[in-house]
Design an enzyme around this catalytic site. Structure first.
Site, mmCIF file in Angstrom:
data_model
loop_
_atom_site.group_PDB
_atom_site.id
_atom_site.type_symbol
_atom_site.label_atom_id
_atom_site.label_comp_id
_atom_site.label_asym_id
_atom_site.label_seq_id
_atom_site.Cartn_x
_atom_site.Cartn_y
_atom_site.Cartn_z
ATOM 1 N N GLY A 203 0.826 -1.201 0.000
ATOM 2 C CA GLY A 203 0.000 0.000 0.000
ATOM 3 C C GLY A 203 0.855 1.244 0.000
ATOM 4 O O GLY A 203 2.049 1.191 0.271
ATOM 5 N N GLY A 208 -0.392 3.099 7.185
ATOM 6 C CA GLY A 208 -0.409 2.402 8.461
ATOM 7 C C GLY A 208 0.095 0.975 8.406
ATOM 8 O O GLY A 208 -0.282 0.152 9.236
ATOM 9 N N THR A 210 3.257 -0.141 8.907
ATOM 10 C CA THR A 210 4.106 -0.396 10.067
ATOM 11 C C THR A 210 3.253 -0.540 11.318
ATOM 12 O O THR A 210 3.457 -1.440 12.135
ATOM 13 C CB THR A 210 5.092 0.773 10.250
ATOM 14 O OG1 THR A 210 5.716 1.033 8.998
ATOM 15 C CG2 THR A 210 6.129 0.446 11.279
ATOM 16 N N HIS A 424 -18.180 10.021 -14.452
ATOM 17 C CA HIS A 424 -17.308 9.338 -15.411
ATOM 18 C C HIS A 424 -17.168 7.856 -15.036
ATOM 19 O O HIS A 424 -17.369 6.970 -15.867
ATOM 20 C CB HIS A 424 -15.946 10.040 -15.411
ATOM 21 C CG HIS A 424 -14.910 9.404 -16.279
ATOM 22 N ND1 HIS A 424 -14.497 9.957 -17.463
ATOM 23 C CD2 HIS A 424 -14.203 8.264 -16.137
ATOM 24 C CE1 HIS A 424 -13.581 9.186 -18.012
ATOM 25 N NE2 HIS A 424 -13.377 8.149 -17.217
ATOM 26 N N GLU A 425 -16.841 7.607 -13.785
ATOM 27 C CA GLU A 425 -16.637 6.217 -13.366
ATOM 28 C C GLU A 425 -17.939 5.422 -13.452
ATOM 29 O O GLU A 425 -17.942 4.259 -13.837
ATOM 30 C CB GLU A 425 -16.071 6.151 -11.948
ATOM 31 C CG GLU A 425 -14.680 6.763 -11.794
ATOM 32 C CD GLU A 425 -13.646 6.168 -12.736
ATOM 33 O OE1 GLU A 425 -13.763 4.977 -13.084
ATOM 34 O OE2 GLU A 425 -12.736 6.905 -13.164
ATOM 35 N N HIS A 428 -18.452 4.115 -16.915
ATOM 36 C CA HIS A 428 -17.787 2.834 -17.167
ATOM 37 C C HIS A 428 -18.608 1.691 -16.580
ATOM 38 O O HIS A 428 -18.871 0.682 -17.231
ATOM 39 C CB HIS A 428 -16.415 2.805 -16.485
ATOM 40 C CG HIS A 428 -15.388 3.694 -17.114
ATOM 41 N ND1 HIS A 428 -15.052 3.635 -18.433
ATOM 42 C CD2 HIS A 428 -14.585 4.651 -16.581
ATOM 43 C CE1 HIS A 428 -14.099 4.522 -18.690
ATOM 44 N NE2 HIS A 428 -13.799 5.157 -17.572
HETATM 45 P P1 ADP Z 1 3.403 3.110 6.533
HETATM 46 O O1 ADP Z 1 4.197 2.097 7.268
HETATM 47 O O2 ADP Z 1 2.262 2.518 5.754
HETATM 48 O O3 ADP Z 1 4.170 4.080 5.723
HETATM 49 P P2 ADP Z 1 2.926 4.067 9.174
HETATM 50 O O4 ADP Z 1 2.425 2.849 9.833
HETATM 51 O O5 ADP Z 1 4.363 4.389 9.383
HETATM 52 O O6 ADP Z 1 2.641 4.016 7.625
HETATM 53 O O7 ADP Z 1 2.018 5.283 9.601
HETATM 54 C C1 ADP Z 1 2.550 6.460 10.116
HETATM 55 C C2 ADP Z 1 1.643 7.034 11.182
HETATM 56 O O8 ADP Z 1 0.423 7.484 10.616
HETATM 57 C C3 ADP Z 1 1.238 6.039 12.229
HETATM 58 O O9 ADP Z 1 2.168 5.983 13.254
HETATM 59 C C4 ADP Z 1 -0.099 6.561 12.707
HETATM 60 O O10 ADP Z 1 0.065 7.587 13.658
HETATM 61 C C5 ADP Z 1 -0.666 7.186 11.458
HETATM 62 N N1 ADP Z 1 -1.547 6.243 10.764
HETATM 63 C C6 ADP Z 1 -1.379 5.769 9.516
HETATM 64 N N2 ADP Z 1 -2.355 4.932 9.153
HETATM 65 C C7 ADP Z 1 -3.190 4.857 10.220
HETATM 66 C C8 ADP Z 1 -4.387 4.139 10.467
HETATM 67 N N3 ADP Z 1 -4.933 3.330 9.542
HETATM 68 N N4 ADP Z 1 -4.974 4.293 11.674
HETATM 69 C C9 ADP Z 1 -4.423 5.093 12.585
HETATM 70 N N5 ADP Z 1 -3.305 5.797 12.421
HETATM 71 C C10 ADP Z 1 -2.675 5.695 11.249
HETATM 72 ZN ZN ZN Z 2 -12.225 6.519 -17.372
#
Ligand code: ADP
Ligand code: ZN
Length: 613
Positions: A203, A208, A210, A424-425, A428
């Site tokens: 993604g 989120g 990590t 538009h979508e 389709h």
């Molecule tokens: P990625 O690893 O996908 O780049 P991270 O997990 O590092 O993203 O996200 C960075 C910060 O953004 C997290 O520490 C959190 O504070 C916030 N965050 C991102 N996605 C979410 C989510 N789905 N729910 C809550 N907080 C989120």
């Molecule tokens: Zn289109």
């Protein structure tokens, strides 16, 4: 993150360095220090006899001396020389006979020899350090090599749980099983559950991934090891591989646990890609593959990794038994964004007018990290303004700031654009649903994906296809034209949004005529071969096609005819569905994503109403 290329460092640099050092020793130093030439004793004696020697100093094992200046040479000083001292009782007599000055007696040349080595080496290293430091700016520079920069972060007790992640319910659902397994590995294997070894979270950045991986560890109550792929790839070949080994060793000791590799693409780029073979990265990657094959998930170690570019990963990484389970962590929809905003606003006092729902509606295309940022910014603004709660004004300003910061990377659509994209979508999707035999519509979204796609309609083929019939190709063209025709019907004016669709439709029509012999007018001729890969073309551009200009014109006409026919068909289909358009667009604008099933329901309701009235 910097490109790992710049951190590359291989043994070749050391070879080149040594070689350069030798050249300096041989060619530069003698001039720098007027290094004496070594001559045999016999030559020395001959020179004395010929009266060429100006002065000498006699040591216990060597004799240093200077020749008389060559009158024709530009230098005033004569050449320096060294020779060994042999037992020669006549030496002093000879020297005196030829009026050679005998100066002091130098015992050791050690210091001078030492300097003649140390100074060039010193110089060399100074230049080397300078270059490396410039290369390594922003990542600690040269001096940090050796110190382990890639810290393996280990959290024994992870405080984060699934409650701290919002808006990614599908991903959470898929990861539940992993938690079950980590909690009670024995029970799980006894019941014959198949445990995934490697899970790849895919993604865009900031969605989120990590956080999710950590939450899995938190929910299961196991230690969490994390390391970033870009940190693996080090300057010196072999360091990264050693680190991988180290990581797995540590993890096995603490099992059950989770190993999380962030930015897997930095490490797992397909091997042999790019102009330089990245020895270090390949070794590290190979080591990772070896470790993955070598460990048994029943031991309780689960490997998770994150990437936003799965397409550049080495296929070996994705093979069965490695990262074979993929979990999509996509940009959140409106409901998801609201949940994330609420989550981050947990500990922020909100004023009565701070309607997060409105903020969620304003932020299509933003990810969790951006939303967290918005709440944070808003809180800071409120503090700066001396308020004791965050109001709508602060939230709105925070949104603007965060979006302005992202502007170039991400498009956030305004309301007008959103409506247009929605229609538009839907165009389709409605075409796809109306014509028999078209691929099923899975979902329709108006959440922008990067700059290129402002919205998208996902169609899933009901089965894998290798052959396509003429009418199937025509259906494809029809669906592609649906977006454009919808814009025409609703707005009576078209936009640039259909460019990509039109290109694809044209390509299909061209192939039908030129390759598949699907035009009755041109008959069963194929005018185009499959394109050869670039490296097989011998540098010659492909022949423009061996047909006459007349044929070329006919091909153009046929392509036109195919597109026009489909255009007329699509117009008929969509013109009769204006009511559905209005209703579906309203739902789509509100929810941002609707499924094919939901759209079908809307169509059914609308047609039921029409038959009644
Ligand atoms: P990625 O690893 O996908 O780049 P991270 O997990 O590092 O993203 O996200 C960075 C910060 O953004 C997290 O520490 C959190 O504070 C916030 N965050 C991102 N996605 C979410 C989510 N789905 N729910 C809550 N907080 C989120
Ligand atoms: Zn289109």
């Amino acid at each position: 993150m910097m490109d790992p290329k710049q951190k590359q460092f291989s043994i070749w640099y050391v070879f080149i360095a040594l070689w350069a050092l030798m050249l300096i020793q041989i060619f530069v130093t003698p001039f720098l220090f007027l290094k004496p030439m070594e001559i045999p004793y016999s030559e020395f004696k001959a020179a004395v006899a010929e009266g060429k020697v100006e002065e000498v100093s006699i040591g216990s094992t060597v004799i240093h001396g200077r020749m008389k200046a060559d009158p024709s040479a530009p230098t005033k000083e004569g050449r320096l020389f060294d020779t060994v001292r042999v037992e020669d009782p006549d030496l002093i007599r000879d020297l005196q006979a030829h009026q050679v000055k005998i100066t002091g007696v130098i015992e050791s040349t050690f210091l001078r020899d030492l300097l003649s080595w140390v100074i060039p080496i010193g110089l060399f290293f100074a230049v080397w350090l300078f270059l490396l430091n410039r290369m390594g700016q922003g990542q600690g520079g040269f001096m940090t090599v050796g110190r382990s920069k890639a810290k393996i972060y280990m959290e024994k007790e992870v405080k984060v749980g699934f409650n701290d992640v919002a808006g990614v319910d599908e991903a959470k659902e898929e990861l539940r099983e992993v938690i079950e397994f980590l909690k009670t590995p024995q029970k799980f294997t006894r019941l014959g559950g198949k445990i995934p070894k490697g899970i790849l979270l895919v993604g865009p950045p900031g969605t989120g991934k990590t956080l999710l991986a950590k939450a899995v560890a938190g929910e299961a109550g196991v230690p969490f090891f994390s390391i970033s792929g870009s940190e693996f790839v080090e300057m010196f070949v072999g360091v990264g591989a050693a680190r991988v080994r180290d990581l797995f060793l540590q993890a096995k000791e603490k099992a059950p646990c989770i190993i999380f590799i962030d930015e897997l693409d930095a490490l797992g780029k397909a091997r042999g890609m790019g102009p330089m073979a990245h020895e270090e990265r390949e070794q590290t990657l190979n080591q990772l593959l070896v470790e993955m094959d070598g460990f048994d998930p029943r031991g309780g170690v689960i490997l998770m990794a994150a990437t936003n570019r799965p397409e550049i990963l080495d296929p070996a990484l994705l093979r069965a038994g490695r990262f074979d389970r993929h979990v999509l962590v996509d940009r959140p929809d409106k409901g998801g964004r609201l949940a994330i905003l609420k989550l981050h606003a947990r500990n922020v006092p909100l004023g009565p007018d701070a309607d997060l729902e409105v903020i969620a509606a304003m932020t299509a295309g933003l990810v969790g990290a951006d939303l967290a940022n918005i709440i944070n910014e808003a809180a800071l603004l409120a503090v700066r303004r001396g308020k004791d709660a965050v109001g709508f004004a602060e939230l709105q300003e925070a949104v603007e700031r965060v979006i302005a910061g992202l502007e170039k990377k991400n498009r956030v659509l305004n309301q007008m654009e959103k409506e247009r994209v929605a229609h538009h979508e839907l165009g389709h999707a409605l075409v796809a649903l109306s014509i028999p035999g078209a691929d099923a519509v899975q979902k329709i979204s108006i959440i922008p994906r990067g700059i290129a796609a402002l919205g998208y309609t996902i169609q899933l083929p009901t089965e894998d296809r290798f052959l396509m019939t003429k009418s199937e190709l025509e259906n494809k063209i029809a669906v592609l034209l649906g977006g454009r025709v919808a814009e025409e019907i609703i707005y009576r004016e078209v936009s640039t949004g259909a460019q990509d669709d039109l290109m694809k439709a044209t390509d299909i029509a061209k192939s039908m005529v030129k390759r598949y012999g699907m035009s009755e007018k041109l008959g069963l001729l194929s005018f185009e071969r499959d394109r050869q890969p670039l490296f097989l073309q011998n540098g010659q551009p492909q022949a423009p096609g061996d047909y006459s200009e007349e044929t070329a014109r006919e091909i153009d006409c046929e392509v036109h005819r195919i597109i026009d026919e489909q255009y007329a068909r699509v117009s008929r289909v969509l013109n009769s569905q204006q009511e559905v358009f209005r209703e579906a667009a309203a739902v789509l604008l509100k929810k941002e994503i609707i499924t094919g099933e939901e759209l079908k329901a809307i169509i059914a309701k609308s047609s039921a109403r029409q038959t009644i009235s």
